[in-house]
Design an enzyme around this catalytic site. Structure first.
Site, PDB file in Angstrom:
ATOM      1  CB  SER A   1      16.194 -20.501  14.445  1.00  0.00           C
ATOM      2  OG  SER A   1      16.960 -20.093  13.322  1.00  0.00           O
ATOM      3  CG  ASP A   2      14.887 -25.488   9.844  1.00  0.00           C
ATOM      4  OD1 ASP A   2      15.980 -25.286   9.270  1.00  0.00           O
ATOM      5  OD2 ASP A   2      14.105 -26.391   9.480  1.00  0.00           O
ATOM      6  CE1 TYR A   3      19.315 -22.026   4.471  1.00  0.00           C
ATOM      7  CE2 TYR A   3      17.396 -20.724   3.859  1.00  0.00           C
ATOM      8  CZ  TYR A   3      18.694 -21.154   3.608  1.00  0.00           C
ATOM      9  OH  TYR A   3      19.337 -20.717   2.496  1.00  0.00           O
TER      10      TYR A   3
END
Ligand code: NOJ
Length: 734
Positions: free
Chosen positions: A260-262
């Site tokens: 997942s992105d941040y």
């Protein structure tokens, strides 16, 4: 380790141990001495999670990483090493030009060499995987992250995506790293260019233009894919089962790890598609997102989700297996330190060889936009006034290169002095920014940006220095923090102090060459009539100033060509060369005057188009020759053109092939790039450049969403830019 062993390992892990493998945490968790400190409590992470987590990111240094890994393995019952990832995008300490710049080199061999260099510096510092390449298609320069992309064209981006993955990963030996393509998908199309904003487009446009570069990275074997923050058809990527599972895994066959992105899984709550973290975790794992980056959403909720029969434990097993397989492919079970080596760090990072690669790529990335009366190249025996906030600045690497070796970056002033010594006069002219508030709160700033200078005094001194010179070189640009993540702008002009400086200098009536350092196409119509020469340096990397001096003095002939159009004004955005045909085109419409597709206050054309860039020599293109005007499905035709260097100096030219499908079952673009070749010619030398056209180049997603070529007429264009072309045509018979 054998594949069966990995399965055995998975089988004997407890549910908690499996869930914690899906956690990826920021390396700020560790102190300088590699002890776990940091945000443990804030994240609600127990020691158990930390001992069993799968991955960390953005911690650097062979020694430190070895200690971290040792400590981790000591406390980890299953002896599963940490996967260490990093935001090493286009350089660790030796930094290449930003991708928007190196895309403009149109030199795949050189870019690959550059990326291999980046991989090597990352690997010796103990990094196993990089969050790169970013291959988001970009058409809105208001968005700050256009600097990380290779531009507005899906064909070109796909080519770069492939070679970057190959460059990072190689054969995955200890000199290479796993590559994580991002941000899947369509992150480059936020509404209004505003960071983290909604993306909404038709599936046709998504597939035709936005997805190909990610697909190219997947086909090239990238080991990881990162989700994007945005929605895709109303559902944020990190909870989007259609995108992450059906398309990426089932349709494209991606077998690797998704990240997942941040904090993007947690953000499903803010998006309003999950009521709470519990539901966000469910959506994330169901969508097939393996790593939860940055948060405790998976670690706090997945167990309960299994216990309450809300999810099948199989989903967790699958995700863990993918992560263990990646660790195994990287050889971490045998050697958890992998390439990490203090002595290699000293030997490899910032080596002369690496600097040479960064220099060559910078030289080919810089774009000459304007050169009236051959103001360039500069003559070494003339007095030159170098003025401007970028004249003596070392912040030349752009935002995504936090670990650049700034101490060894030469400024333009230094490199120009190397060439002409006392003939170079210098004055700062002004600050980069008059209003620091827009870049507040990023955590770090260039020291130059923080100084509040006295503009009136600066200006007076600059005018005095300019008075003593025959030519003025003005080094202007954006502050590093004006582009990159969270660097969206609604104004794309240079800072008002810089404009004032230029205006005052232009009153001296001396030739002015402007060199611009920036992370996006800017609106420059307000400076064009005041400068004789304009050089787009972008953020050119650690060797950028050396490259610039070589170009300014003609030791290197510029050959970069834009991969993103420069708008004339904000209102034109998005403006890109491959726009769709309209029912009322400006030329050839059934309507006249007012009622055609145009602005009443601006041209439709960008200021500088995709593929544009000047040289110190001139190239002449002959008419296109086609080996046949008929193409059948199992055959190909050759389109060739004779290109001649008709100027006085040797130069490189990017010869570009575009195609237009004249009639399609759905509306087609006015032009699409389908090939290019960068050639080098001596004065008077000619070369026949040949492109092969087959059915493959004609395919698109038609009315029924099948990816196929349709019979009929096709136009072929070959030339020096998307606008400056020769034309011919052929028929495709199927
Ligand atoms: C957020 C950014 O969007 C992404 O590109 C980056 O890799 C992660 N943060 C990790 O730092």
């Amino acid at each position: 380790m054998k594949k069966e062993k990995v399965l055995e390992l998975l089988k004997q892990m407890t549910l908690e141990e499996k869930i914690y493998q899906l956690v990826q945490l920021d390396g700020s968790l560790y102190s300088e001495k590699a002890a776990v400190t940091g945000p443990k409590a804030k994240l609600g992470m127990s020691d158990d999670v930390i001992c069993n987590m799968g991955s960390i990111y953005n911690v650097f240094g062979a020694e430190k990483l070895k200690k971290i890994q040792d400590e981790h393995l000591k406390n980890n019952r299953n002896k599963i090493p940490l996967l260490v990832c990093a935001d090493i995008i286009y350089g660790y300490q030796t930094v290449l030009p930003i991708p928007l710049a190196f895309g403009g080199a149109w030199n795949t061999k050189l870019v690959k060499e550059g990326i291999e260099m980046v991989a090597k510096e990352a690997a010796v510092t103990g990094i196993h995987g990089v969050f790169s390449p970013m291959v988001d298609l970009v058409r809105d320069p208001r968005w700050g992250r256009v600097m990380e992309s290779t531009g507005e064209d899906s064909y070109l981006n796909s080519i770069y995506a492939k070679i970057e993955v190959e460059g990072f990963q190689g054969n995955l030996d200890n000199e290479h790293v796993a590559s994580c393509v991002k941000h899947f998908a369509a992150y480059g199309a936020p509404e209004g260019g505003r960071e983290y904003n909604t993306v909404d487009m038709s599936e046709r446009q998504l597939r035709q233009e936005y997805l190909p570069a990610y697909k190219a990275a997947v086909d090239a074997g990238c080991k990881m894919v990162m989700t994007s923050f945005n929605t895709v058809d109303g559902i944020p990527a990190s909870g989007n089962e259609w995108l992450m599972r059906k398309l990426l895994r089932d349709e494209w066959g991606f077998k690797g790890v998704t990240v997942s992105d941040y904090a993007a899984i947690k953000e499903l709550v803010y998006h309003g598609i999950a009521e709470d973290d519990f539901m966000a975790a469910k959506l994330g794992i169901e969508a097939g997102v393996d790593f939860d980056m940055k948060t405790s959403v998976y670690s706090n909720n997945l167990k309960e989700l299994v216990e309450k029969n809300e999810i099948d434990v199989k989903l967790i097993d699958e995700a863990v297996l993918r992560i263990l397989n990646l660790k195994n492919d990287l050889g971490l079970f045998e050697n958890p330190y992998r390439g990490a080596s203090k002595s290699l760090e000293n030997e490899v990072i910032g080596s002369e060889e690496h600097k040479k690669i960064a220099l060559k790529l910078a030289e080919e990335s810089i774009v000459l936009l304007k050169n009236d009366n051959s103001v360039l190249p500069l003559q070494k025996d003339k007095k030159i006034a170098l003025i401007g906030p970028y004249a003596d600045e070392t912040s030349l690497v752009g935002l995504w290169a936090f670990f650049a070796d700034k101490a060894n970056i030469k400024t333009l002033k230094a490199t120009m002095e190397d060439k002409i010594g006392e003939n170079l006069l210098y004055s700062q002219g002004c600050d980069i920014l008059s209003d620091l508030s827009m870049i507040e709160g990023f955590g770090f700033l260039s020291s130059k940006g923080l100084e509040k200078r006295d503009f009136e005094k600066d200006l007076e001194e600059a005018l005095k220095v300019a008075d003593d010179a025959e030519v003025i070189v003005l080094a202007l640009g954006e502050h590093t923090l004006q582009s990159g993540e969270a660097g969206s702008r609604t104004e794309l002009s240079l800072d008002k102090m810089q404009l004032k400086l230029l205006e005052e200098l232009s009153k001296l009536n001396k030739p002015i060459v402007c060199v611009m350092f920036n992370g996006r196409p800017l609106v420059i119509d307000n400076i064009l009539d005041k400068v004789d020469g304009l050089v787009e340096a972008w953020f050119p990397g650690t060797q950028g100033a050396v490259a610039l001096a070589n170009i300014l003095f003609g030791e290197v002939n510029p050959s970069g060509k834009l991969t993103m159009s420069f708008p004339r004004n904000i209102g034109q955005i998005p403006v890109h060369y491959n726009e769709f045909k309209t029912g009322r085109p400006l030329i050839g419409s059934g309507h006249v005057g007012r009622f055609v597709s145009k602005y009443i206050d601006s041209s439709n054309e960008p200021r500088y188009e995709f593929g544009y860039g000047l040289s110190y020599t001139d190239f002449e293109y002959d008419e296109i020759k086609l080996s046949s005007t008929i193409l059948k499905s199992n055959e190909c035709i050759k389109a060739s053109v004779l290109v001649k260097n008709v100027g006085q100096v040797k130069g490189k030219e990017v010869v570009q092939l575009y195609i237009q499908d004249v009639i399609g079952s759905v509306v087609r673009p006015v032009k699409e790039l389908k090939g290019f070749e960068k050639i080098e010619l001596e004065p008077n030398e000619s070369k026949e450049v040949e492109f092969i056209i087959s059915e493959k180049e004609l395919k698109f997603f038609g009315k029924d969403m099948n990816f196929a070529a349709e019979k009929g007429e096709f136009k072929v264009f070959i030339g020096a830019s998307s606008k400056n072309v020769k034309e011919s045509s052929f028929k495709y018979l199927g």
